[in-house]
Design a protein around this motif. Structure first.
Motif, PDB file in Angstrom:
ATOM      1  N   LEU A  96      -8.548   2.016   9.843  1.00 21.90           N
ATOM      2  CA  LEU A  96      -8.474   1.992   8.383  1.00 21.90           C
ATOM      3  C   LEU A  96      -9.789   1.493   7.794  1.00 21.90           C
ATOM      4  N   VAL A  97     -10.399   0.541   8.493  1.00 20.76           N
ATOM      5  CA  VAL A  97     -11.675  -0.020   8.044  1.00 20.76           C
ATOM      6  C   VAL A  97     -12.836   0.887   8.445  1.00 20.76           C
ATOM      7  N   GLN A  98     -12.833   1.347   9.687  1.00 24.77           N
ATOM      8  CA  GLN A  98     -13.972   2.099  10.215  1.00 24.77           C
ATOM      9  C   GLN A  98     -14.149   3.472   9.563  1.00 24.77           C
ATOM     10  N   PHE A  99     -13.037   4.087   9.175  1.00 25.92           N
ATOM     11  CA  PHE A  99     -13.106   5.451   8.648  1.00 25.92           C
ATOM     12  C   PHE A  99     -12.743   5.517   7.163  1.00 25.92           C
ATOM     13  N   ASN A 100     -12.783   4.365   6.517  1.00 26.29           N
ATOM     14  CA  ASN A 100     -12.621   4.298   5.059  1.00 26.29           C
ATOM     15  C   ASN A 100     -11.383   5.047   4.560  1.00 26.29           C
ATOM     16  N   VAL A 101     -10.254   4.776   5.193  1.00 23.36           N
ATOM     17  CA  VAL A 101      -9.000   5.357   4.719  1.00 23.36           C
ATOM     18  C   VAL A 101      -8.727   4.843   3.309  1.00 23.36           C
ATOM     19  N   GLU A 102      -8.425   5.767   2.386  1.00 25.38           N
ATOM     20  CA  GLU A 102      -8.225   5.420   0.982  1.00 25.38           C
ATOM     21  C   GLU A 102      -6.744   5.171   0.696  1.00 25.38           C
ATOM     22  N   PRO A 103      -6.450   4.312  -0.299  1.00 25.93           N
ATOM     23  CA  PRO A 103      -5.051   4.072  -0.669  1.00 25.93           C
ATOM     24  C   PRO A 103      -4.330   5.331  -1.151  1.00 25.93           C
ATOM     25  N   THR A 104      -5.088   6.333  -1.602  1.00 24.17           N
ATOM     26  CA  THR A 104      -4.479   7.579  -2.083  1.00 24.17           C
ATOM     27  C   THR A 104      -4.289   8.607  -0.975  1.00 24.17           C
ATOM     28  N   ASN A 122       1.446   1.490   4.804  1.00 34.60           N
ATOM     29  CA  ASN A 122       2.236   1.349   3.590  1.00 34.60           C
ATOM     30  C   ASN A 122       1.622   0.284   2.687  1.00 34.60           C
ATOM     31  N   ALA A 123       1.264  -0.856   3.270  1.00 37.04           N
ATOM     32  CA  ALA A 123       0.660  -1.929   2.487  1.00 37.04           C
ATOM     33  C   ALA A 123      -0.724  -1.549   1.978  1.00 37.04           C
ATOM     34  N   TRP A 124      -1.403  -0.661   2.701  1.00 32.17           N
ATOM     35  CA  TRP A 124      -2.737  -0.180   2.303  1.00 32.17           C
ATOM     36  C   TRP A 124      -2.643   0.690   1.049  1.00 32.17           C
ATOM     37  N   GLY A 125      -1.446   1.220   0.810  1.00 31.51           N
ATOM     38  CA  GLY A 125      -1.228   2.047  -0.371  1.00 31.51           C
ATOM     39  C   GLY A 125      -1.089   3.522  -0.103  1.00 31.51           C
ATOM     40  N   MET A 185      -7.807  -8.408   9.497  1.00 30.10           N
ATOM     41  CA  MET A 185      -6.456  -7.896   9.712  1.00 30.10           C
ATOM     42  C   MET A 185      -5.418  -9.003   9.578  1.00 30.10           C
ATOM     43  N   LEU A 186      -5.707 -10.166  10.150  1.00 31.30           N
ATOM     44  CA  LEU A 186      -4.757 -11.278  10.074  1.00 31.30           C
ATOM     45  C   LEU A 186      -4.546 -11.718   8.629  1.00 31.30           C
ATOM     46  N   ASP A 187      -5.618 -11.775   7.848  1.00 28.68           N
ATOM     47  CA  ASP A 187      -5.489 -12.123   6.435  1.00 28.68           C
ATOM     48  C   ASP A 187      -4.643 -11.091   5.697  1.00 28.68           C
ATOM     49  N   PHE A 188      -4.885  -9.807   5.986  1.00 32.28           N
ATOM     50  CA  PHE A 188      -4.130  -8.724   5.350  1.00 32.28           C
ATOM     51  C   PHE A 188      -2.658  -8.808   5.734  1.00 32.28           C
ATOM     52  N   ALA A 189      -2.402  -9.063   7.031  1.00 29.70           N
ATOM     53  CA  ALA A 189      -1.023  -9.171   7.508  1.00 29.70           C
ATOM     54  C   ALA A 189      -0.303 -10.344   6.850  1.00 29.70           C
ATOM     55  N   ALA A 190      -1.015 -11.457   6.678  1.00 30.20           N
ATOM     56  CA  ALA A 190      -0.410 -12.621   6.034  1.00 30.20           C
ATOM     57  C   ALA A 190      -0.079 -12.325   4.574  1.00 30.20           C
ATOM     58  N   GLN A 191      -0.980 -11.639   3.885  1.00 32.09           N
ATOM     59  CA  GLN A 191      -0.778 -11.319   2.470  1.00 32.09           C
ATOM     60  C   GLN A 191       0.402 -10.380   2.258  1.00 32.09           C
ATOM     61  N   HIS A 192       0.631  -9.489   3.225  1.00 36.30           N
ATOM     62  CA  HIS A 192       1.644  -8.447   3.054  1.00 36.30           C
ATOM     63  C   HIS A 192       2.851  -8.632   3.973  1.00 36.30           C
ATOM     64  N   ASN A 193       2.937  -9.796   4.616  1.00 34.02           N
ATOM     65  CA  ASN A 193       4.074 -10.122   5.476  1.00 34.02           C
ATOM     66  C   ASN A 193       4.304  -9.060   6.550  1.00 34.02           C
ATOM     67  N   MET A 219      10.208   0.402   8.051  1.00 35.14           N
ATOM     68  CA  MET A 219       8.916  -0.196   8.385  1.00 35.14           C
ATOM     69  C   MET A 219       7.761   0.371   7.565  1.00 35.14           C
ATOM     70  N   GLY A 220       8.074   1.319   6.663  1.00 32.83           N
ATOM     71  CA  GLY A 220       7.008   1.760   5.763  1.00 32.83           C
ATOM     72  C   GLY A 220       6.816   3.242   5.614  1.00 32.83           C
ATOM     73  N   ALA A 221       7.489   4.063   6.418  1.00 30.36           N
ATOM     74  CA  ALA A 221       7.325   5.510   6.291  1.00 30.36           C
ATOM     75  C   ALA A 221       8.055   6.026   5.055  1.00 30.36           C
ATOM     76  N   HIS A 222       7.364   6.844   4.289  1.00 30.11           N
ATOM     77  CA  HIS A 222       8.005   7.491   3.141  1.00 30.11           C
ATOM     78  C   HIS A 222       8.709   8.782   3.565  1.00 30.11           C
ATOM     79  N   TYR A 223       8.196   9.413   4.621  1.00 29.91           N
ATOM     80  CA  TYR A 223       8.745  10.683   5.088  1.00 29.91           C
ATOM     81  C   TYR A 223       8.811  10.683   6.613  1.00 29.91           C
ATOM     82  N   ILE A 224       9.741  11.459   7.148  1.00 30.12           N
ATOM     83  CA  ILE A 224       9.920  11.614   8.596  1.00 30.12           C
ATOM     84  C   ILE A 224       9.814  13.093   8.933  1.00 30.12           C
ATOM     85  N   ILE A 225       9.065  13.405   9.994  1.00 32.84           N
ATOM     86  CA  ILE A 225       9.006  14.770  10.507  1.00 32.84           C
ATOM     87  C   ILE A 225       9.422  14.737  11.974  1.00 32.84           C
ATOM     88  N   ASN A 226      10.373  15.575  12.318  1.00 28.26           N
ATOM     89  CA  ASN A 226      10.833  15.700  13.702  1.00 28.26           C
ATOM     90  C   ASN A 226       9.772  16.460  14.493  1.00 28.26           C
TER      91      ASN A 226
END
Length: 334
Positions: free
Chosen positions: A158-166, A186-189, A293-301, A208-215
């Motif tokens: 997420l950090v290395q490849f600049n994944v965007e919240p959109t 999910n917490a990333w947006g 990552m630990l700070d992000f995990a703490a902020q978003h439980n 756990m955060g998935a909006h959609y499921i694909i079989n």
């Protein structure tokens, strides 16, 4: 100093009690009194010598949480009694281009915690101080271990490849890595989709955060997802129809591997060229990225879903992971 550990004496063997001497503490090293240690599939790969890197006796365990018990004379940022974590790497050269650029995880001579080094299936583990990260407030020490391998493995891209919240991001495989990837994304947006072949995991994936499921076993569902995703993270270690997944990427989309499949990737060039798509991979992250990552995990439980075994039941715990029964990480506790 004598260490009480559990070691595999040969490839594929059950672990057994093993003692060894640590020797003198180096000026840049610390000793950690192990309180918790996750069991990762990579530990099994090392025990079985799947990668040809193993040396025996092999003391696994690279998702270590514990308290600093001793610090070297040159160590000033860590103190005795602090609760810390240690992941895949227990040391770096500190002077190569990667280390100088902050990418310690890409150091060609980095010391693996369980590669030619005794890991955390023990009462103590020694590491270079630069590889050890203090747990921030808000992180539960009991479940933090898997964040130092499984967690950082899926957070680092997420950090290395600049994944965007959109971005629309899909995760292949909802297991030890995938269930953490869903939470982080999910917490990333991001809009998050889970590819899974297990109906029983579908509802859990949504929780756990998935909006959609694909079989992933339904070719029609894969075809209907054509051109949908900006990014796909594969966490599995088995061979799949990668061309079908590449077809679900948008133009300029990326298929990114964090799961170490041992079979060659059978991928047609045309699907990449026509859509200007990319394939990439990444390992664990640097200590700085682990701290982020630990700070992000703490902020978003965000925390691993874990099952606990006593260190004395370590062989039962290893077999639980080996049988694919873990939901979703296994942690050893004192």
């Amino acid at each position: 100093m004598k260490v009480n550990a559990f070691a595999a004496m040969s490839a594929g063997a059950k672990v057994e009690p093993y003692q060894y001497e640590l020797g003198g503490l180096g000026p840049d090293e610390v000793d950690i009194e192990v309180e918790y240690c996750g069991i990762c599939h990579s530990d099994l790969s090392m025990i079985d010598n799947e990668w040809g890197l193993s040396e025996y006796p092999l003391v696994g365990g690279h998702e270590v949480i514990g308290k600093i018990s001793q610090v070297g004379s040159h160590v000033s940022h860590l103190k005795v009694g602090q609760t810390v974590g240690l992941g895949w790497h227990s040391g770096y050269c500190g002077h190569c281009g990667s280390c100088n650029g902050g990418d310690h995880n890409l150091c060609a001579t980095a010391q693996g915690t369980i590669v030619s080094h005794h890991g955390g299936f023990a009462d103590k583990v020694r590491a270079q101080a630069s590889s050890v990260v203090v747990l921030p407030d808000g992180i539960d020490a009991t479940t933090a271990g898997p964040l130092f391998c499984g967690g950082i493995t899926v957070f680092n891209p997420l950090v290395q490849f600049n994944v965007e919240p959109t971005d629309k991001v899909a995760v292949i495989g909802i297991g030890g890595l995938g269930h953490l990837a869903l939470q982080f994304l999910n917490a990333w947006g991001c809009e998050v989709t889970a590819f899974t072949s297990s109906e029983s995991k579908a509802q859990e994936a949504k929780e756990m955060g998935a909006h959609y499921i694909i079989n992933s076993r339904d070719p029609q569902e894969l075809e209907q997802a054509a051109g949908r995703f900006d990014y796909i993270i594969s966490t599995v270690n088995v061979k799949l129809d990668w061309n079908a997944y590449i077809n679900t990427l948008k133009p300029k989309g990326r298929l990114h591997f964090v799961g170490a499949t041992l079979e060659p990737l059978d991928i047609g060039a045309f699907g990449l060229i026509a859509g200007q798509r990319s394939i990439s991979g990444s390992p664990v992250g640097s200590p700085a990225t682990i701290a982020k990552m630990l700070d992000f995990a703490a902020q978003h439980n965000i925390k691993p879903q874990a099952e606990f075994f006593k260190f004395s039941d370590i062989n039962a715990a290893i077999e639980h992971v080996r049988a694919g029964k873990a939901r979703y990480r296994v942690i050893l506790e004192k």
